[in-house]
Structure formats: structure tokens, C-alpha cells
Design a protein around this motif. Structure first.
Motif, short mmCIF file in Angstrom:
data_model
loop_
_atom_site.label_atom_id
_atom_site.label_comp_id
_atom_site.label_asym_id
_atom_site.label_seq_id
_atom_site.Cartn_x
_atom_site.Cartn_y
_atom_site.Cartn_z
N SER A 73 131.49 77.75 133.99
CA SER A 73 130.89 77.74 132.66
C SER A 73 130.36 79.11 132.24
CB SER A 73 129.74 76.72 132.63
OG SER A 73 128.75 77.05 133.58
N HIS A 74 130.45 80.12 133.09
CA HIS A 74 129.92 81.42 132.71
C HIS A 74 130.86 82.08 131.71
CE1 HIS A 74 127.92 85.26 132.85
NE2 HIS A 74 126.98 84.70 133.57
N PRO A 75 130.37 82.45 130.54
CA PRO A 75 131.26 82.89 129.45
C PRO A 75 131.59 84.37 129.44
CG PRO A 75 129.01 82.68 128.64
CD PRO A 75 128.98 82.29 130.10
N ILE A 76 131.31 85.10 130.54
CA ILE A 76 131.44 86.55 130.49
C ILE A 76 132.88 87.01 130.26
CG2 ILE A 76 131.57 86.72 133.01
CD1 ILE A 76 129.98 89.28 130.58
N GLU A 77 133.86 86.42 130.94
CA GLU A 77 135.25 86.87 130.77
C GLU A 77 135.74 86.57 129.37
OE1 GLU A 77 139.75 86.46 132.67
OE2 GLU A 77 138.20 85.05 133.27
N LEU A 78 135.46 85.37 128.88
CA LEU A 78 135.86 85.02 127.53
C LEU A 78 135.24 85.97 126.51
CD1 LEU A 78 137.26 83.06 125.57
CD2 LEU A 78 135.17 81.68 125.61
N SER A 79 133.96 86.26 126.67
CA SER A 79 133.27 87.16 125.74
C SER A 79 133.88 88.55 125.76
CB SER A 79 131.78 87.24 126.10
OG SER A 79 131.17 85.97 126.03
N THR A 80 134.21 89.04 126.94
CA THR A 80 134.79 90.37 127.07
C THR A 80 136.15 90.45 126.38
OG1 THR A 80 133.64 90.70 129.19
CG2 THR A 80 135.52 92.13 128.71
N LEU A 81 136.99 89.44 126.60
CA LEU A 81 138.32 89.45 125.99
C LEU A 81 138.24 89.30 124.48
CD1 LEU A 81 140.37 87.30 128.53
CD2 LEU A 81 140.57 89.76 128.11
N LEU A 82 137.37 88.42 124.00
CA LEU A 82 137.23 88.25 122.55
C LEU A 82 136.75 89.53 121.90
CD1 LEU A 82 135.72 84.66 122.25
CD2 LEU A 82 137.94 85.41 121.42
#
Length: 251
Positions: A73-82
Motif C-alpha cells: 500500500s505504500h504509494p511511493i513508486e506510483l507517486s514517483t512515476l506519475l
């Protein structure tokens, strides 16, 4: 450590933090493989638009509830790519991490462990003041009542993204899968564990008994989803087209 709700109850919270975490997790499940490919096609697994249906068919939306440990559930990778793909397109794109009202607090809060005594439990640490809390419920309450956060030009993922990602009921179910013991008390890890787990089981039964969706709701969700990706990825037509296939799977 626990905190007692102040005169402003959790029902008055401006943005539902638990459902917002579920919205980020759904977004991660649905679009992260596509974003990985477009961000770096030389190192990511290949992806084609026709893979969307088969990928989503294995998601938690259509599967039995997952264990909490198995659901990242940690959103760090998604946030970085977005952020990499969207650049400065913050004004027109509600997916941009900078628009998420609580994301900064979420990224800087941590889960730690306490061993000793009769029970072994998780502790949730506030990334601002480093206080530890017995459950995510009390950390959320602390963040909402103690620390200020910027609301200017921000969106609440629970309000904006859930309707566009398969509907509110999907967010409710994923939230339950991620945090099944989210309530006042120990979080199911202390002397009140039996009561909390029985209550949690009842909530799950109610969710499973409800109708999974209505066609009119799915039509609305698909339209909202398509509009969201169109606004955000207008400068990436191929990516936009592949993401539109994700919207088509909301049936």
C-alpha cells in the motif's frame, strides 16, 4: 498511544484518509504496470492494451479478500512515476501527486514494531512529530486534529478517485482488505482482539452480501475514469489509449 476524539468527530473529517489509501492502492493495482512500461520501456516488462482485462481479473476487486501483509500500500513508486510522466501538469490533472491533500503525510508516516510483554503489535509513527500510535485509526485521528496541512488546490482521493476507479464500493472493499480492524481500540492486537475481530468479520459479511455493482454506476465510473486519464495524459496519446482500456474493465 491512543488519542481520544475531540469535539470534532472522525465523521467530520474533511477527507476520508482510509478510503483515500484504498483509492491510491486501486490506482497502483490498475495502472502501475502500464506506467512502468511507459516510464522506462527498456527495463520494464512489456505491456499491451489487451493485457488490461486479464491483469484486472486477478485484482482484489474480483478476488477473495487478501491478507493485510500481502497487499502493498505504500504509494511511493506510483507517486514517483506519475510525477515523472505528468511533469508540471498539476492544474488540469487530479492524478498528480501534488494535488493529493494527504499524500505528503502518508509518505512520511511509518509502521514500526513493538515486541515484548504479552502481545506483539505494530506501531504507527507520525512522520511529523514522531509520536507512536497503536493503530492506523489513532494515527489518522492524530494527523487530522493535531497537524495542519495544505488544502489549497488539493483533491481528496476518496471523493475524486474512488468514483472513477470502479465506484465507492470497490474502495470500501479494498479499504477493508488493507485495514480490516480499523476502529477505536487496539486494532485487534490486544485484550479486545476477539471483540474487534468479530465486529470486523460482520463488516466483511455485510460487504459480501451487498450487490457488487449496478450497471448505471459502472457506466458513470467508466466515463469518469476516461475523462480523468484524458485530462492527465493528453500529451501521451499512446499511454492515454492503453489506460482507457483499464476504464473499459469496470463492468
Amino acid at each position: 498511544m491512543q488519542e481520544t476524539p475531540s469535539s470534532s468527530s472522525t465523521e467530520e473529517t474533511k477527507c476520508n484518509r482510509r478510503l483515500s489509501r484504498a483509492a491510491r492502492e486501486i490506482l497502483r493495482q490498475d495502472i502501475l504496470p502500464i506506467l512502468r512500461h511507459y516510464a522506462d520501456p527498456t527495463t520494464s516488462q512489456s505491456y499491451s492494451a489487451t493485457d488490461a482485462s486479464s491483469y484486472l481479473a486477478t485484482s482484489s476487486f474480483l478476488s477473495p479478500p487478501l491478507s493485510v501483509k500481502s497487499l502493498p500500500s505504500h504509494p511511493i513508486e506510483l507517486s514517483t512515476l506519475l510525477t515523472s510522466l505528468l511533469g508540471e501538469n498539476t492544474k488540469n490533472c487530479e492524478l498528480h501527486p501534488q494535488r493529493d491533500v494527504h499524500l505528503n503525510q502518508e509518505l512520511h508516516s511509518h509502521r514500526t514494531h513493538r515486541v515484548g510483554g504479552r502481545y506483539k503489535s505494530n506501531l504507527y509513527q507520525c512522520g511529523i512529530c514522531r509520536k507512536n500510535f497503536q493503530s492506523k485509526y489513532y494515527l489518522d485521528l492524530h494527523l487530522e486534529t493535531t497537524h495542519d496541512y495544505d488544502t489549497h488546490d488539493k483533491i481528496c482521493p476518496a471523493d475524486v478517485l474512488c468514483p472513477a476507479l470502479g465506484g465507492m464500493q470497490r474502495c470500501e472493499r479494498v479499504a477493508f482488505e488493507m485495514e480490516p480492524y480499523y476502529s477505536p481500540g487496539s486494532g485487534g492486537l490486544s485484550s479486545d482482539a476477539r471483540h474487534i475481530k468479530l465486529e470486523s468479520s460482520s463488516k466483511l459479511q455485510r460487504l459480501m452480501m451487498e450487490s457488487p455493482c449496478h450497471e448505471r454506476d459502472m457506466i458513470t465510473s467508466r466515463a469518469l475514469c476516461t475523462s480523468l486519464f484524458t485530462k492527465c495524459f493528453a500529451s501521451h496519446p499512446e499511454l492515454q489509449q492503453d489506460l482507457s482500456h483499464v476504464c473499459d474493465t469496470y463492468t
